[in-house]
Design a protein around this motif. Structure first.
Motif, PDB file in Angstrom:
ATOM      1  N   MET A   8       1.259  -6.763 -23.553  1.00 60.25           N
ATOM      2  CA  MET A   8       1.737  -8.038 -23.028  1.00 60.25           C
ATOM      3  C   MET A   8       3.199  -8.228 -23.478  1.00 60.25           C
ATOM      4  O   MET A   8       3.807  -7.304 -24.018  1.00 60.25           O
ATOM      5  CB  MET A   8       0.828  -9.170 -23.541  1.00 60.25           C
ATOM      6  CG  MET A   8      -0.616  -9.037 -23.040  1.00 60.25           C
ATOM      7  SD  MET A   8      -1.790 -10.098 -23.910  1.00 60.25           S
ATOM      8  CE  MET A   8      -1.370 -11.695 -23.246  1.00 60.25           C
ATOM      9  N   ASP A   9       3.741  -9.444 -23.274  1.00 58.34           N
ATOM     10  CA  ASP A   9       5.133  -9.738 -23.649  1.00 58.34           C
ATOM     11  C   ASP A   9       5.472  -9.240 -25.062  1.00 58.34           C
ATOM     12  O   ASP A   9       4.677  -9.416 -25.988  1.00 58.34           O
ATOM     13  CB  ASP A   9       5.365 -11.266 -23.697  1.00 58.34           C
ATOM     14  CG  ASP A   9       5.310 -11.927 -22.337  1.00 58.34           C
ATOM     15  OD1 ASP A   9       4.931 -11.264 -21.358  1.00 58.34           O
ATOM     16  OD2 ASP A   9       5.647 -13.120 -22.268  1.00 58.34           O
ATOM     17  N   ASP A  39       2.504 -10.585 -27.603  1.00 60.72           N
ATOM     18  CA  ASP A  39       1.435 -11.517 -27.251  1.00 60.72           C
ATOM     19  C   ASP A  39       0.059 -10.846 -27.347  1.00 60.72           C
ATOM     20  O   ASP A  39      -0.965 -11.522 -27.359  1.00 60.72           O
ATOM     21  CB  ASP A  39       1.622 -12.014 -25.798  1.00 60.72           C
ATOM     22  CG  ASP A  39       2.628 -13.154 -25.713  1.00 60.72           C
ATOM     23  OD1 ASP A  39       3.124 -13.574 -26.769  1.00 60.72           O
ATOM     24  OD2 ASP A  39       2.902 -13.627 -24.591  1.00 60.72           O
ATOM     25  N   ASP A  96       7.232  -6.514 -21.173  1.00 63.43           N
ATOM     26  CA  ASP A  96       6.510  -5.592 -22.069  1.00 63.43           C
ATOM     27  C   ASP A  96       7.373  -4.390 -22.485  1.00 63.43           C
ATOM     28  O   ASP A  96       6.857  -3.411 -23.036  1.00 63.43           O
ATOM     29  CB  ASP A  96       5.217  -5.039 -21.415  1.00 63.43           C
ATOM     30  CG  ASP A  96       4.360  -6.098 -20.762  1.00 63.43           C
ATOM     31  OD1 ASP A  96       4.578  -7.296 -21.032  1.00 63.43           O
ATOM     32  OD2 ASP A  96       3.460  -5.733 -19.986  1.00 63.43           O
ATOM     33  N   GLY A 139       9.752 -10.128 -21.900  1.00 64.79           N
ATOM     34  CA  GLY A 139       8.522 -10.528 -21.237  1.00 64.79           C
ATOM     35  C   GLY A 139       8.035  -9.507 -20.223  1.00 64.79           C
ATOM     36  O   GLY A 139       6.987  -9.693 -19.599  1.00 64.79           O
ATOM     37  N   LYS A 185       0.803 -11.777 -15.889  1.00 62.22           N
ATOM     38  CA  LYS A 185       1.887 -12.721 -16.146  1.00 62.22           C
ATOM     39  C   LYS A 185       1.812 -13.790 -15.064  1.00 62.22           C
ATOM     40  O   LYS A 185       1.690 -13.459 -13.893  1.00 62.22           O
ATOM     41  CB  LYS A 185       3.228 -12.008 -16.121  1.00 62.22           C
ATOM     42  CG  LYS A 185       3.264 -10.939 -17.204  1.00 62.22           C
ATOM     43  CD  LYS A 185       4.581 -10.287 -17.357  1.00 62.22           C
ATOM     44  CE  LYS A 185       4.478  -9.110 -18.315  1.00 62.22           C
ATOM     45  NZ  LYS A 185       4.093  -9.504 -19.681  1.00 62.22           N
ATOM     46  N   LYS A 194       7.536 -20.121 -22.184  1.00 62.20           N
ATOM     47  CA  LYS A 194       6.198 -19.959 -22.767  1.00 62.20           C
ATOM     48  C   LYS A 194       6.094 -20.552 -24.161  1.00 62.20           C
ATOM     49  O   LYS A 194       5.009 -20.930 -24.597  1.00 62.20           O
ATOM     50  CB  LYS A 194       5.807 -18.480 -22.784  1.00 62.20           C
ATOM     51  CG  LYS A 194       6.574 -17.640 -23.774  1.00 62.20           C
ATOM     52  CD  LYS A 194       5.896 -16.294 -23.907  1.00 62.20           C
ATOM     53  CE  LYS A 194       6.534 -15.485 -25.001  1.00 62.20           C
ATOM     54  NZ  LYS A 194       5.890 -14.200 -25.204  1.00 62.20           N
ATOM     55  N   GLU A 233      -5.991 -11.053 -19.289  1.00 61.52           N
ATOM     56  CA  GLU A 233      -4.901 -11.554 -20.130  1.00 61.52           C
ATOM     57  C   GLU A 233      -3.551 -10.853 -19.951  1.00 61.52           C
ATOM     58  O   GLU A 233      -2.515 -11.426 -20.265  1.00 61.52           O
ATOM     59  CB  GLU A 233      -5.307 -11.573 -21.606  1.00 61.52           C
ATOM     60  CG  GLU A 233      -5.636 -10.233 -22.206  1.00 61.52           C
ATOM     61  CD  GLU A 233      -5.857 -10.347 -23.711  1.00 61.52           C
ATOM     62  OE1 GLU A 233      -5.888  -9.299 -24.367  1.00 61.52           O
ATOM     63  OE2 GLU A 233      -5.974 -11.488 -24.222  1.00 61.52           O
ATOM     64  N   HIS A 234      -3.572  -9.615 -19.417  1.00 66.19           N
ATOM     65  CA  HIS A 234      -2.279  -8.939 -19.236  1.00 66.19           C
ATOM     66  C   HIS A 234      -1.522  -9.442 -18.007  1.00 66.19           C
ATOM     67  O   HIS A 234      -0.398  -9.025 -17.754  1.00 66.19           O
ATOM     68  CB  HIS A 234      -2.468  -7.425 -19.172  1.00 66.19           C
ATOM     69  CG  HIS A 234      -3.359  -6.997 -18.054  1.00 66.19           C
ATOM     70  ND1 HIS A 234      -4.723  -6.912 -18.202  1.00 66.19           N
ATOM     71  CD2 HIS A 234      -3.080  -6.665 -16.779  1.00 66.19           C
ATOM     72  CE1 HIS A 234      -5.248  -6.524 -17.035  1.00 66.19           C
ATOM     73  NE2 HIS A 234      -4.275  -6.370 -16.156  1.00 66.19           N
TER      74      HIS A 234
END
Lengths: 340, 157
Positions: free
Chosen positions: A306-307, A326, A270, A268, B110, B133, B107-108
């Protein structure tokens, strides 16, 4: 050493949960929240979508698994079913040949045993199911039947992953109750024969090495643990290494290369990391392998925007691996351990 | 509504904080306006409590000093305080905060949503569920639950 991005594959329009290589190493499957499975392969020098498997599931497809022969693909979905797909004869097309029902809610993972005899699934309903694959006609022609051989209720919480041993018909599972469990057929029924406790939060990923004598697990506690079976006894495991301080967020997936022995993790944060066991001369206390040292050989931050949800070493081509995230993308990478 | 059905039938109400004062820097289009704790608080202060006609700010469930933004690592953290320590709505409130921030922030980012330490009997279990998640994604595919969450978010924009 170096890491090169071979290609980035676009097509999914939502989070990509899982990528898995076909046993031949030439086709890659990916699946995700857009309820589709995409098959990718090289045409000339360019990777393209070869086929899209859709209409098999009503909700997110969380995981996929190839049968050892590569003739079947299984998909686990939040719609509580597992679909088995088969490629039509002399065609690029795949069709859903069966939908396995039984779990009470989301199916989180699916895996085929190396022998091809069993398929296993696990769910948020805290159970692990073992399905026996019964060949109806004597050939892999899409006429297989699946019979539930066992429902295992040893986990106390949501089960996240099932993975079969590379040689024996032994199954491993892990999940929200922070444990890893192993199961074997004792002649009468399947039983839980070992529970590996040490992680302090959800265990997301498990991977065996090529011998099946070691197992790596990755967790929301941000660590990776290496477990060794004592005298190759699958009922007796001990934690021989804890890799901490490398990932800063949950470690969602782990892949142990059966070609090169490198361990690949993704999380998570990245980030993707490649670990390798240090070969220290075995002497004295170290020769009994109660303690094993692993080092980072490569850490790549921002591997995805992202993740990173999934990693998989190519089973045939050394150094090639795939990731998904993601950010809706699937990536193929080439890892070269030493500059030539 | 029959007040006997409410878990906390007489919650303490708090004053609404002043609107954010716009600074001259913020009016200057040439300057980058980074996301800060106040902006995160402004996004979530108007969320409705699932069982009261009040906002999370009025019930002191959220406050500006319990919002944090780490621009280096793109992490937004929010600690929320349930009105009573055995509130069964805690997960739903946390989920509403999470959904609001997922929809509003780039969106990036967390997004970590936690219960304020020491303010809830099953703090650890709720935090673990909110941090998962995969379970959050599955929950948001549940039409009924999504409607309840959206109800809490009405007027929060």
């Amino acid at each position: 050493m170096s890491l090169d991005l071979v290609t980035e594959l676009f097509g999914h329009n939502d989070r990509v949960w899982c990528v898995r290589w076909h046993p031949s190493g030439h086709t890659l499957a990916s699946c995700g929240a857009d309820k589709t499975i995409r098959l990718w392969a090289k045409e000339g020098n360019v990777w393209r979508t070869k086929y899209i498997l859709s209409d098999g599931h009503q909700r997110t497809i969380r995981a996929i698994a190839w049968s050892p022969t590569g003739q079947y693909l299984a998909s686990a979905s939040f719609d509580a079913t597992t679909s088995v797909w088969h490629r039509k004869e002399d065609s690029e097309e795949w069709e859903c040949v069966i939908s396995l029902e039984g779990h009470e809610n989301e199916v989180k993972s699916v895996c085929w045993s190396q022998s091809g005899k069993y398929l296993s699934t696990c769910s948020r309903d805290k159970t692990v199911w073992i399905w026996e694959v019964i060949d109806g006609s004597g050939g892999s022609d899409g006429n297989e039947e699946f019979e539930c051989a066992s429902v295992l209720t040893d986990h106390s919480q949501d089960v996240k992953r099932v993975v079969w041993h590379p040689i024996q018909d032994v199954l491993a599972s892990c999940g929200y109750d922070n444990t890893v469990k192993l199961y074997k057929d004792d002649g009468d029924d399947w039983i839980c024969c070992a529970t590996l406790s040490s992680h302090e939060s959800t265990v997301w990923g498990i991977a065996f090495d090529s011998t099946g004598e070691r197992l790596a697990s990755s967790s929301s506690d941000k660590t990776i643990k290496i477990w060794q079976s004592v005298n190759n006894d699958i009922t007796n495991w001990k934690c021989v290494s804890t890799l901490s301080g490398f990932h800063s967020r949950p470690v969602y997936d782990i892949s142990w290369s059966h070609i090169s022995d490198y361990i690949l993790t993704a999380g998570g944060d990245d980030t993707i990391i490649v670990f390798k066991e240090d070969h220290i001369q075995s002497c004295g206390d170290f020769s009994d392998k109660t303690f094993q040292r692993f080092s980072v050989v490569l850490k790549h931050e921002k591997a995805h925007q992202m993740d990173v949800n999934s990693v998989d070493w190519n089973p045939k081509i050394n150094g090639i691996f795939a990731t998904s995230g993601d950010d809706c993308s699937v990536k193929i990478w080439k890892f070269t351990p030493q500059e030539l | 509504m029959d007040s006997k059905l409410l878990e906390n039938s007489n919650p303490k109400l708090y004053l609404k904080s002043e609107d954010r004062q716009t600074t001259t820097d913020e009016e200057d289009d040439r300057l980058v306006d980074e996301i800060d704790a106040r902006e995160v608080f402004d996004l979530i202060r108007g969320i409705r409590d699932p069982e009261h006609p009040f906002t999370l700010e009025q019930l002191n469930v959220v406050s500006e000093d319990k919002c944090e933004v780490d621009l280096q690592r793109n992490i937004c953290s929010v600690w929320f305080t349930p009105t009573i320590d055995h509130c069964s709505m805690a997960t739903l409130i946390g989920l509403s905060i999470q959904v609001k921030l997922i929809r509003s922030l780039p969106e990036h980012f967390k997004i970590d949503v936690y219960i304020t330490p020491g303010s809830h009997a099953t703090e650890e279990a709720v935090n673990k569920q909110l941090a998962d998640k995969e379970r959050v994604a599955a929950a948001l595919e549940n039409q009924h639950l999504l409607e309840v969450v959206n109800q809490c978010l009405v007027d929060s924009f």
